[in-house]
Design an enzyme around this catalytic site. Structure first.
Site, short mmCIF file in Angstrom:
data_model
loop_
_atom_site.label_atom_id
_atom_site.label_comp_id
_atom_site.label_asym_id
_atom_site.label_seq_id
_atom_site.Cartn_x
_atom_site.Cartn_y
_atom_site.Cartn_z
N CYS A 9 0.87 -1.18 0.00
CA CYS A 9 0.00 0.00 0.00
C CYS A 9 0.91 1.23 0.00
O CYS A 9 2.09 1.13 -0.35
CB CYS A 9 -0.97 -0.03 1.18
SG CYS A 9 -0.20 0.00 2.81
N ARG A 15 -3.32 -0.58 5.38
CA ARG A 15 -3.91 -1.67 4.59
C ARG A 15 -3.00 -2.90 4.46
O ARG A 15 -3.42 -4.02 4.73
CB ARG A 15 -4.30 -1.14 3.20
CG ARG A 15 -5.43 -0.15 3.24
CD ARG A 15 -5.58 0.61 1.92
NE ARG A 15 -4.46 1.53 1.72
CZ ARG A 15 -4.27 2.27 0.64
NH1 ARG A 15 -5.14 2.17 -0.37
NH2 ARG A 15 -3.24 3.08 0.54
N ASP A 127 -7.97 3.98 0.77
CA ASP A 127 -7.05 4.46 1.80
C ASP A 127 -7.87 4.94 3.01
O ASP A 127 -8.66 5.87 2.88
CB ASP A 127 -6.25 5.60 1.18
CG ASP A 127 -5.23 6.19 2.13
OD1 ASP A 127 -5.27 5.85 3.33
OD2 ASP A 127 -4.40 6.99 1.67
#
Ligand code: 4NP
Length: 160
Positions: A9, A15, A127
């Site tokens: 990520c 994440r 995000d």
């Protein structure tokens, strides 16, 4: 030899460390820990050395995942070491492509949402950094779905 998966990520604090631990947990539940190795990295190095974001650690802990990964940047050498590089969104996809040492090695890059089966409406894992609690829960829902699909895909490559 183990199949090595690298989740990627932006910051490697929300994440991808969650994806790494979810994947590892699912593999362990199916007694497949000896077949897979999971790690994670970020395309932005600004959080290198940090533990995952406390909001993500808390949300993940409620689902039984303990996140202890130490953030690190994605490196060129990762394209040789890992069998699959699984990115969360378009930004990560493009950044990973730019870093890939060759077109052949860039072929290892996949989008996480390719493996979603119950949440097919998403083409990226959003995000959560500037989101509230629901943002983190949504990410965990998507990652649990995608990790299960990814594990099945790796075990039965001809079926997908
Ligand atoms: P991640 O989330 O890419 O899922 O780890 C983010 C972490 C940090 C920032 C953005 C997204 N940041 O802007 O510092």
């Amino acid at each position: 030899m183990k199949t090595r998966i690298l989740f990627v990520c932006l910051g490697n604090i929300c994440r991808s460390p969650a994806a790494e631990e979810i994947f590892r947990t699912l593999a362990a539940r199916k007694s497949l820990s000896d077949r897979f190795e999971a790690d994670s990295a970020g395309t932005y190095a600004g959080h290198a050395g940090e533990l995952p974001d406390p909001r993500m650690r808390r949300a993940a802990a409620h689902r039984g995942y303990e996140l202890t990964h130490c953030a690190r940047p994605l490196r060129e050498a990762d394209f040789e070491r890992f069998d699959r590089i699984v990115v969360m969104d378009d930004c990560n996809y493009e950044a990973a492509h730019r870093l890939a040492p060759s077109r052949e090695l860039a072929g290892k890059i996949h989008r996480m949402t390719e493996f979603c089966r119950h949440t097919p409406q998403w083409d990226h894992v959003p995000d959560p950094y500037y989101e509230g609690h629901e943002g983190f829960e949504r990410v965990l829902d998507l990652l649990e779905d995608a990790c299960a699909g990814l594990l099945d895909d790796l075990r039965n490559p001809d079926r997908s």
